[in-house]
Design a protein around this motif. Sequence first.
Motif, PDB file in Angstrom:
ATOM      1  N   ARG A 112       0.855  -1.180   0.000  1.00  0.00           N
ATOM      2  CA  ARG A 112       0.000   0.000   0.000  1.00  0.00           C
ATOM      3  C   ARG A 112       0.898   1.239   0.000  1.00  0.00           C
ATOM      4  O   ARG A 112       1.940   1.263   0.662  1.00  0.00           O
ATOM      5  N   ARG A 113       0.514   2.266  -0.718  1.00  0.00           N
ATOM      6  CA  ARG A 113       1.353   3.462  -0.850  1.00  0.00           C
ATOM      7  C   ARG A 113       0.661   4.684  -0.259  1.00  0.00           C
ATOM      8  O   ARG A 113      -0.572   4.730  -0.142  1.00  0.00           O
ATOM      9  N   LEU A 114       1.457   5.659   0.093  1.00  0.00           N
ATOM     10  CA  LEU A 114       0.933   6.950   0.516  1.00  0.00           C
ATOM     11  C   LEU A 114       0.706   7.829  -0.701  1.00  0.00           C
ATOM     12  O   LEU A 114       1.458   7.748  -1.680  1.00  0.00           O
ATOM     13  N   PRO A 115      -0.325   8.665  -0.667  1.00  0.00           N
ATOM     14  CA  PRO A 115      -0.473   9.620  -1.771  1.00  0.00           C
ATOM     15  C   PRO A 115       0.688  10.611  -1.750  1.00  0.00           C
ATOM     16  O   PRO A 115       1.195  10.979  -0.690  1.00  0.00           O
ATOM     17  N   GLY A 116       1.120  11.009  -2.920  1.00  0.00           N
ATOM     18  CA  GLY A 116       2.233  11.954  -2.974  1.00  0.00           C
ATOM     19  C   GLY A 116       3.012  11.811  -4.259  1.00  0.00           C
ATOM     20  O   GLY A 116       2.606  11.097  -5.181  1.00  0.00           O
ATOM     21  N   PRO A 117       4.136  12.472  -4.326  1.00  0.00           N
ATOM     22  CA  PRO A 117       4.917  12.482  -5.565  1.00  0.00           C
ATOM     23  C   PRO A 117       5.467  11.110  -5.909  1.00  0.00           C
ATOM     24  O   PRO A 117       5.883  10.350  -5.039  1.00  0.00           O
ATOM     25  N   GLU A 118       5.429  10.784  -7.193  1.00  0.00           N
ATOM     26  CA  GLU A 118       5.974   9.519  -7.676  1.00  0.00           C
ATOM     27  C   GLU A 118       7.417   9.723  -8.123  1.00  0.00           C
ATOM     28  O   GLU A 118       7.812  10.810  -8.539  1.00  0.00           O
ATOM     29  N   GLY A 119       8.185   8.644  -8.039  1.00  0.00           N
ATOM     30  CA  GLY A 119       9.538   8.684  -8.571  1.00  0.00           C
ATOM     31  C   GLY A 119      10.535   9.469  -7.743  1.00  0.00           C
ATOM     32  O   GLY A 119      11.583   9.877  -8.248  1.00  0.00           O
TER      33      GLY A 119
END
Length: 402
Positions: A112-119
């Motif tokens: 599961r990931r946090l919302p926010g900038p990718e890469g």
Amino acid sequence: MNRIVIVGASAGGLATAEALRRFGYEGAITVLGDEPLLPYDRPPLSKQILTGEWQPDRLPLRGKDDIDALKLDLRPGTRATGLDVAARTVTLADGSRSAYDGLVVATGVRPRRLPGPEGVAGVHTLRTLDDALTLKARLLAGRRLVIVGAGFIGAEVAAVARGLGVDVTVLETAPVPMALAVGEHTGKWLARSHDDHGVQLRTEVSVAGVLAVGGEVTGVALADGSVIPADDVLIAIGSVPNTEWLESSGLTVDNGLVCDEFSAAAPGVYAVGDVARWHNPLFGTAMRIEHRTNAAEQGMAVARNLLAQEPGLRRPFAPVPYFWSDQYEMKIQAYGYLRGHDEAAVVEDDAPNGRLLVAYRTGDRLAGVLGVGIPPRTLRSWRALIAAGSPWAKALDTVAAA
């Protein structure tokens, strides 16, 4: 049955394929895996791979010769994108289709990931070998690691990182880490061990986002407006079953692929491992178990049921789940189904000698046991009581009299 397709090439998928051959199945077995690697073991990713004790060449579950002997149509780097149950075909990412007489869904989970900038460089999850190697290269003495989530993956990485001289902060939304799973006493007991090793554990905090400058992580912002500086951030807030490719299949998907007591989701369609949410008749409840042992055991059970010539010959999959975790010098082991327990009774607590034994009650029966530094023979005695469905009071009396 002449064609079996297994979607997922990790522990559960491989265990199913091996069991099919062991039980005498001579037909075609196609195994689809989204990673471009032979099936490999995942538990060492958060332990031996990060420490450097193991090199990646120790991870494969079987050697190439053993894989070849199974006579599989093994397709690494091949992702399933859809399923037509009526036509009995699996659609692949390249648009082609793979027909089956029997299907095994073993697609596992993803972090599961946090919302926010990718890469953003320095923001990690831990599920694949690439994830582990990327994180390992950055766990250098004196660097700052912030771990979001104090579950077993987060705790294992925290222990490894402290051993490497990394400054570690763990953030957890709950008042006590892992209390929902293992109980408040056990959660506090394990948390003290991390505190003793220099981990900064912050509970009852909410993460607002990950901060970055120039594409490189700089810290974690909390909901109260404070910022924790970081050179690396590990997101360890649980997992999501890989079931999106089944959305138009007509199968029931609810926190995994929903299956009956035989691990069947539909006639000829079964699920194994982390993605399977099946009814375990031993405990009378649906469960989804993300542990290596369960994947292997369920793979064998599904292979047997797939080959059963009559429905009445199938056997329910009713295991006593088992999991373990290595943190610092601690060997944590548990049998049973601990989640949703009504009571956690401390049988032994000898913190100075690193020993803890806790029994778990659900309803009026013994549902589980967790031990730290407890001899395997003792834990196996508890496991036998769990498997027998022992009433709570009787189980405690039996152990006390032993």
